[in-house]
Design a protein around this motif. Sequence first.
Motif, short mmCIF file in Angstrom:
data_model
loop_
_atom_site.label_atom_id
_atom_site.label_comp_id
_atom_site.label_asym_id
_atom_site.label_seq_id
_atom_site.Cartn_x
_atom_site.Cartn_y
_atom_site.Cartn_z
N GLU A 44 0.43 -0.78 11.81
CA GLU A 44 0.17 -1.98 12.62
C GLU A 44 -0.54 -1.62 13.92
N ALA A 45 -0.10 -0.55 14.58
CA ALA A 45 -0.74 -0.13 15.83
C ALA A 45 -2.19 0.27 15.60
N TYR A 46 -2.45 1.01 14.53
CA TYR A 46 -3.84 1.39 14.21
C TYR A 46 -4.68 0.14 13.99
N GLU A 47 -4.15 -0.83 13.25
CA GLU A 47 -4.89 -2.07 13.00
C GLU A 47 -5.17 -2.81 14.30
N ASP A 48 -4.16 -2.91 15.17
CA ASP A 48 -4.33 -3.60 16.45
C ASP A 48 -5.38 -2.93 17.33
N LEU A 49 -5.48 -1.59 17.24
CA LEU A 49 -6.45 -0.85 18.04
C LEU A 49 -7.81 -0.71 17.37
N GLY A 50 -7.92 -1.23 16.14
CA GLY A 50 -9.19 -1.13 15.41
C GLY A 50 -9.47 0.28 14.93
N ARG A 51 -8.44 1.09 14.79
CA ARG A 51 -8.59 2.47 14.32
C ARG A 51 -8.30 2.54 12.83
N GLU A 52 -8.96 3.46 12.16
CA GLU A 52 -8.72 3.69 10.74
C GLU A 52 -7.72 4.83 10.56
N LEU A 53 -6.81 4.66 9.63
CA LEU A 53 -5.93 5.77 9.25
C LEU A 53 -6.77 6.81 8.52
N PRO A 54 -6.36 8.06 8.55
CA PRO A 54 -7.08 9.06 7.75
C PRO A 54 -7.15 8.59 6.30
N VAL A 55 -8.34 8.62 5.73
CA VAL A 55 -8.59 8.06 4.40
C VAL A 55 -7.71 8.70 3.33
N HIS A 56 -7.49 9.98 3.40
CA HIS A 56 -6.74 10.67 2.35
C HIS A 56 -5.24 10.35 2.37
N LEU A 57 -4.77 9.56 3.33
CA LEU A 57 -3.36 9.15 3.34
C LEU A 57 -3.08 8.01 2.37
N ARG A 58 -4.09 7.21 2.09
CA ARG A 58 -3.90 6.06 1.21
C ARG A 58 -3.91 6.49 -0.25
N VAL A 59 -2.96 5.98 -1.01
CA VAL A 59 -2.91 6.22 -2.45
C VAL A 59 -3.32 4.90 -3.10
N SER A 60 -4.54 4.87 -3.59
CA SER A 60 -5.06 3.59 -4.09
C SER A 60 -4.87 3.41 -5.60
N ASP A 61 -4.78 4.50 -6.35
CA ASP A 61 -4.68 4.39 -7.80
C ASP A 61 -3.25 4.67 -8.23
N THR A 62 -2.42 3.64 -8.29
CA THR A 62 -1.01 3.83 -8.65
C THR A 62 -0.76 3.67 -10.14
N ASP A 63 -1.84 3.48 -10.92
CA ASP A 63 -1.68 3.35 -12.36
C ASP A 63 -1.59 4.71 -13.04
N ASN A 64 -1.93 5.76 -12.32
CA ASN A 64 -1.90 7.11 -12.88
C ASN A 64 -0.78 7.92 -12.26
N THR A 65 -0.65 9.15 -12.67
CA THR A 65 0.39 10.03 -12.18
C THR A 65 0.25 10.22 -10.67
N MET A 80 0.85 -1.17 0.00
CA MET A 80 0.00 0.00 0.00
C MET A 80 0.89 1.24 0.00
N LEU A 81 0.50 2.22 -0.77
CA LEU A 81 1.21 3.50 -0.78
C LEU A 81 0.46 4.49 0.08
N TYR A 82 1.22 5.31 0.78
CA TYR A 82 0.64 6.36 1.63
C TYR A 82 1.30 7.68 1.28
N LYS A 83 0.50 8.75 1.28
CA LYS A 83 1.02 10.10 1.10
C LYS A 83 0.93 10.77 2.46
N VAL A 84 2.08 10.89 3.13
CA VAL A 84 2.13 11.36 4.51
C VAL A 84 2.97 12.64 4.59
N PRO A 85 2.40 13.72 5.10
CA PRO A 85 3.21 14.92 5.30
C PRO A 85 4.21 14.68 6.43
#
Length: 81
Positions: free
Chosen positions: A50-71, A1-6
Amino acid sequence: MLYKVPLLLSPQTEGGFTVTSPLLPELLTEGDTVEEALTNVQDALAAVVEAYEDLGRELPVHLRVSDTDNTLWLETVVTTP
């Protein structure tokens, strides 16, 4: 998974850099050089995910880069010799 994190790289008085993220306060790492600090971010981010998953928390949605086929917009630190 790719993430865009400031990231915030803060120089340490004894040398090196501390890296934090305003969107993920749990992300904390460091390195003696910018390159090392940015490399260490991968391990730090993996631990936060991993910590977020263990705690059942969601990462901020806009951090995930789901479409890696485009620019992908990427800002990074580049040094020259």
